[in-house]
Design a protein around this motif. Structure first.
Motif, mmCIF file in Angstrom:
data_model
loop_
_atom_site.group_PDB
_atom_site.id
_atom_site.type_symbol
_atom_site.label_atom_id
_atom_site.label_comp_id
_atom_site.label_asym_id
_atom_site.label_seq_id
_atom_site.Cartn_x
_atom_site.Cartn_y
_atom_site.Cartn_z
ATOM 1 N N LEU A 251 12.416 1.048 -4.371
ATOM 2 C CA LEU A 251 11.611 0.604 -3.229
ATOM 3 C C LEU A 251 11.119 -0.814 -3.441
ATOM 4 C CD1 LEU A 251 10.116 1.202 -0.553
ATOM 5 C CD2 LEU A 251 8.220 2.081 -1.929
ATOM 6 N N GLY A 252 10.683 -1.116 -4.668
ATOM 7 C CA GLY A 252 10.206 -2.466 -4.962
ATOM 8 C C GLY A 252 11.296 -3.507 -4.791
ATOM 9 N N THR A 253 12.482 -3.194 -5.262
ATOM 10 C CA THR A 253 13.609 -4.123 -5.123
ATOM 11 C C THR A 253 13.941 -4.363 -3.651
ATOM 12 O OG1 THR A 253 14.527 -3.361 -7.228
ATOM 13 C CG2 THR A 253 16.014 -4.530 -5.730
ATOM 14 N N ALA A 254 13.953 -3.275 -2.874
ATOM 15 C CA ALA A 254 14.248 -3.398 -1.442
ATOM 16 C C ALA A 254 13.162 -4.207 -0.740
ATOM 17 C CB ALA A 254 14.361 -2.010 -0.816
ATOM 18 N N ALA A 255 11.903 -3.998 -1.152
ATOM 19 C CA ALA A 255 10.799 -4.722 -0.526
ATOM 20 C C ALA A 255 10.886 -6.215 -0.819
ATOM 21 C CB ALA A 255 9.467 -4.163 -1.017
ATOM 22 N N ILE A 256 11.209 -6.560 -2.056
ATOM 23 C CA ILE A 256 11.334 -7.973 -2.424
ATOM 24 C C ILE A 256 12.486 -8.629 -1.664
ATOM 25 C CG2 ILE A 256 11.907 -9.546 -4.316
ATOM 26 C CD1 ILE A 256 10.413 -7.598 -6.183
ATOM 27 N N ALA A 257 13.615 -7.912 -1.581
ATOM 28 C CA ALA A 257 14.761 -8.441 -0.831
ATOM 29 C C ALA A 257 14.406 -8.614 0.648
ATOM 30 C CB ALA A 257 15.954 -7.507 -0.985
ATOM 31 N N GLY A 258 13.684 -7.635 1.190
ATOM 32 C CA GLY A 258 13.278 -7.731 2.597
ATOM 33 C C GLY A 258 12.331 -8.884 2.839
ATOM 34 N N LEU A 259 11.377 -9.066 1.918
ATOM 35 C CA LEU A 259 10.437 -10.184 2.052
ATOM 36 C C LEU A 259 11.173 -11.517 1.984
ATOM 37 C CD1 LEU A 259 7.517 -11.188 2.236
ATOM 38 C CD2 LEU A 259 7.395 -11.047 -0.260
ATOM 39 N N GLY A 260 12.139 -11.614 1.068
ATOM 40 C CA GLY A 260 12.903 -12.851 0.961
ATOM 41 C C GLY A 260 13.708 -13.146 2.208
ATOM 42 N N SER A 261 14.206 -12.102 2.848
ATOM 43 C CA SER A 261 15.021 -12.300 4.052
ATOM 44 C C SER A 261 14.200 -12.831 5.227
ATOM 45 C CB SER A 261 15.704 -10.988 4.446
ATOM 46 O OG SER A 261 14.748 -10.035 4.913
ATOM 47 N N THR A 262 12.880 -12.584 5.221
ATOM 48 C CA THR A 262 12.059 -13.071 6.333
ATOM 49 C C THR A 262 12.045 -14.607 6.394
ATOM 50 O OG1 THR A 262 10.014 -13.034 4.996
ATOM 51 C CG2 THR A 262 10.566 -11.040 6.246
ATOM 52 N N TYR A 263 12.313 -15.241 5.255
ATOM 53 C CA TYR A 263 12.379 -16.705 5.239
ATOM 54 C C TYR A 263 13.496 -17.200 6.158
ATOM 55 C CZ TYR A 263 13.074 -21.457 3.455
ATOM 56 O OH TYR A 263 13.230 -22.817 3.347
ATOM 57 N N PHE A 264 14.590 -16.478 6.223
ATOM 58 C CA PHE A 264 15.733 -16.886 7.031
ATOM 59 C C PHE A 264 15.682 -16.304 8.446
ATOM 60 C CE2 PHE A 264 16.986 -16.614 2.554
ATOM 61 C CZ PHE A 264 17.405 -17.926 2.331
ATOM 62 N N ALA B 180 0.828 -1.202 0.000
ATOM 63 C CA ALA B 180 0.000 0.000 0.000
ATOM 64 C C ALA B 180 0.870 1.262 0.000
ATOM 65 C CB ALA B 180 -0.933 0.001 1.208
ATOM 66 N N PHE B 181 1.960 1.230 0.768
ATOM 67 C CA PHE B 181 2.884 2.357 0.789
ATOM 68 C C PHE B 181 3.509 2.549 -0.591
ATOM 69 C CE2 PHE B 181 7.245 3.983 1.322
ATOM 70 C CZ PHE B 181 7.002 5.159 2.006
ATOM 71 N N GLY B 182 3.896 1.451 -1.223
ATOM 72 C CA GLY B 182 4.466 1.533 -2.568
ATOM 73 C C GLY B 182 3.471 2.103 -3.569
ATOM 74 N N ALA B 183 2.193 1.696 -3.443
ATOM 75 C CA ALA B 183 1.159 2.218 -4.338
ATOM 76 C C ALA B 183 0.993 3.721 -4.142
ATOM 77 C CB ALA B 183 -0.162 1.503 -4.071
ATOM 78 N N ALA B 184 0.987 4.157 -2.873
ATOM 79 C CA ALA B 184 0.877 5.588 -2.591
ATOM 80 C C ALA B 184 2.106 6.335 -3.121
ATOM 81 C CB ALA B 184 0.731 5.807 -1.081
ATOM 82 N N PHE B 185 3.260 5.736 -2.968
ATOM 83 C CA PHE B 185 4.525 6.291 -3.442
ATOM 84 C C PHE B 185 4.463 6.535 -4.941
ATOM 85 C CE2 PHE B 185 9.309 5.760 -3.811
ATOM 86 C CZ PHE B 185 9.612 6.856 -3.036
ATOM 87 N N TRP B 186 3.938 5.547 -5.661
ATOM 88 C CA TRP B 186 3.847 5.634 -7.118
ATOM 89 C C TRP B 186 2.792 6.645 -7.553
ATOM 90 C CZ3 TRP B 186 -0.212 3.611 -10.371
ATOM 91 C CH2 TRP B 186 0.065 3.726 -11.731
ATOM 92 N N VAL C 177 -6.686 0.059 -1.990
ATOM 93 C CA VAL C 177 -5.656 -0.954 -2.277
ATOM 94 C C VAL C 177 -5.455 -1.846 -1.055
ATOM 95 C CG1 VAL C 177 -3.179 -1.286 -2.658
ATOM 96 C CG2 VAL C 177 -4.453 0.329 -4.069
ATOM 97 N N LEU C 178 -5.449 -1.251 0.125
ATOM 98 C CA LEU C 178 -5.273 -1.996 1.379
ATOM 99 C C LEU C 178 -6.366 -3.055 1.541
ATOM 100 C CD1 LEU C 178 -3.241 -1.742 3.768
ATOM 101 C CD2 LEU C 178 -4.969 -0.379 4.933
ATOM 102 N N VAL C 179 -7.620 -2.650 1.327
ATOM 103 C CA VAL C 179 -8.749 -3.585 1.451
ATOM 104 C C VAL C 179 -8.646 -4.687 0.404
ATOM 105 C CG1 VAL C 179 -11.255 -3.809 1.298
ATOM 106 C CG2 VAL C 179 -10.263 -1.826 2.441
#
Length: 391
Positions: free
Chosen positions: A205-218, A187-193, A323-325
């Motif tokens: 921001l999208g790249t950082a978000a994807i990397a951050g999401l991937g890191s949560t697995y570990f 939602a923040f990314g959508a508002a950003f755009w 977008v949030l809903v």
């Protein structure tokens, strides 16, 4: 009240607060939201007896009664919030975000823990999840800061918006709540755009978000467990997802009939996370398609109206809320259909849960307030001087 007095109360010339609200709010949206709330109450009556029996509660309609109370309170919040002016929306968001953040800071010390997370405040038999209320408030504040930054008056709007986002995400990950983190990040990314930020920033921001999401697995064992179960179902316990699939298949096109479902008696979370599967078993595929259509109507109509708003803040804030809903509905339905790993996220208005129900009333109430027809609010209605002139 006589029919003539009722007609006068809803006349276009009625300049009372209620009268102006009635003729400026999106009544189609109100009707569809009312249908979703009614569906949630209906589903609580279908799932409550089995859930109450499994938890050894004396009243078989324990959850249904509570859901009725939550539904009424949610409707009240929605209508009250939708009557706010734009300045009132900003003020409400500021104080709600502050209160929610303060409670989230205190959760590690006074919070209620369940399933390896500390996300709730428990009191008087009720559990309160502050992050549910923080989400819509954050989106409005972020949109406000983006709009202020665009005015070029020395306000570091983008920097403040990022600071608000990082504080919120940091507290969510402490709980931990990866699902809510994903929600507000998108939602923040959508508002950003939508705020007109350069595309290179959005991609960063999208790249950082994807990397951050991937890191949560570990970083988080429960995330790793859920992802592993999704990709290797033969090596893990997938009882809930399997039961949901069986329930949907057993329902067929028109369902087994009200109260005739059997899967809800064997799965702990079928009245919350998997309420859609309960509905699919008892009312069939048609029910599921109707629910999806109702959510699609709310999100698409909301985004269309948001994009026609003339004020940048109102436009970005309203779109971000819709977008949030939409995200939350998509994630829950995708889990029910075994398209993504399981996540304890409710289906707005449908799943049992007080915090979710009330927060959805708050979210859509604020969105309706922002998209109300006011003089000059919409790009194609600049010349209209009276709110009563809008249809």
């Amino acid at each position: 009240m006589t029919s003539s007095s009722q007609a006068h109360a809803f006349a276009r010339s009625d300049r009372s607060a209620i009268g102006v609200w009635w003729w400026t709010v999106d009544r189609w949206m109100l009707g569809v939201i009312a249908m979703l709330i009614f569906t949630g109450v209906l589903m609580s009556f279908a799932a409550s007896p089995a859930a109450a029996t499994r938890m050894n509660l004396g009243d078989p309609f324990h959850f249904a009664v509570r859901q009725c109370v939550f539904a009424g309170a949610s409707a009240f919040i929605l209508i009250t919030m939708s009557m706010l002016e734009v300045k009132g929306v900003r003020r409400a968001a500021f104080f709600i975000w502050l209160a929610a953040i303060a409670i989230m800071i205190a959760l590690p010390f006074i919070g209620h823990s369940a399933k390896g997370a500390t996300r709730w405040l428990q009191f008087g038999g009720f559990t309160f999840q502050p992050s549910e209320y923080m989400k819509p408030a954050l989106i409005i504040l972020v949109a406000w800061m983006f709009a202020e930054g665009q005015k070029g008056k020395g306000v570091p709007g983008v920097s403040i918006a990022f600071a608000l986002y990082l504080v919120s995400v940091g507290l969510l990950l402490i709980q931990p709540d990866v699902g809510q983190t994903v929600l507000i990040t998108v939602a923040f990314g959508a508002a950003f755009w939508m705020a007109g930020v350069p595309i290179s920033w959005v991609m960063g921001l999208g790249t950082a978000a994807i990397a951050g999401l991937g890191s949560t697995y570990f970083l988080f064992d429960h995330v790793q467990s859920r992802v592993d179960r999704f990709f290797s179902p033969d090596k893990a316990d997938t009882h809930q997802v399997d039961a949901a699939a069986v329930a949907q298949a057993a329902g067929g096109l028109f369902g087994r009939g009200p109260g005739e479902g059997v899967m809800k008696r064997h799965v702990p979370d079928l009245h919350t996370d998997f309420a859609a599967s309960v509905g699919a078993e008892e009312f069939g595929l048609v029910f599921l398609l109707v629910v999806i259509s109702l959510f699609a109507f709310v999100v698409i109509r909301g985004l269309q109206r948001a994009m026609k708003l003339s004020d940048p803040f109102e436009q970005v804030a309203a779109a971000g809320l819709f977008v949030l809903v939409g995200q939350q509905a998509i994630i829950n339905l995708a889990v029910n259909l075994n398209m993504i790993p399981t996540k304890g996220m409710t289906l707005p208005f449908i799943s049992y849960g007080g915090s979710s129900m009330l927060a959805m009333g708050l979210t859509l109430g604020l969105a309706l307030a922002l998209t109300r027809r006011r003089p000059g609010a919409y790009k194609h209605t600049e010349g209209l001087a009276q709110a009563g002139q809008f249809t």
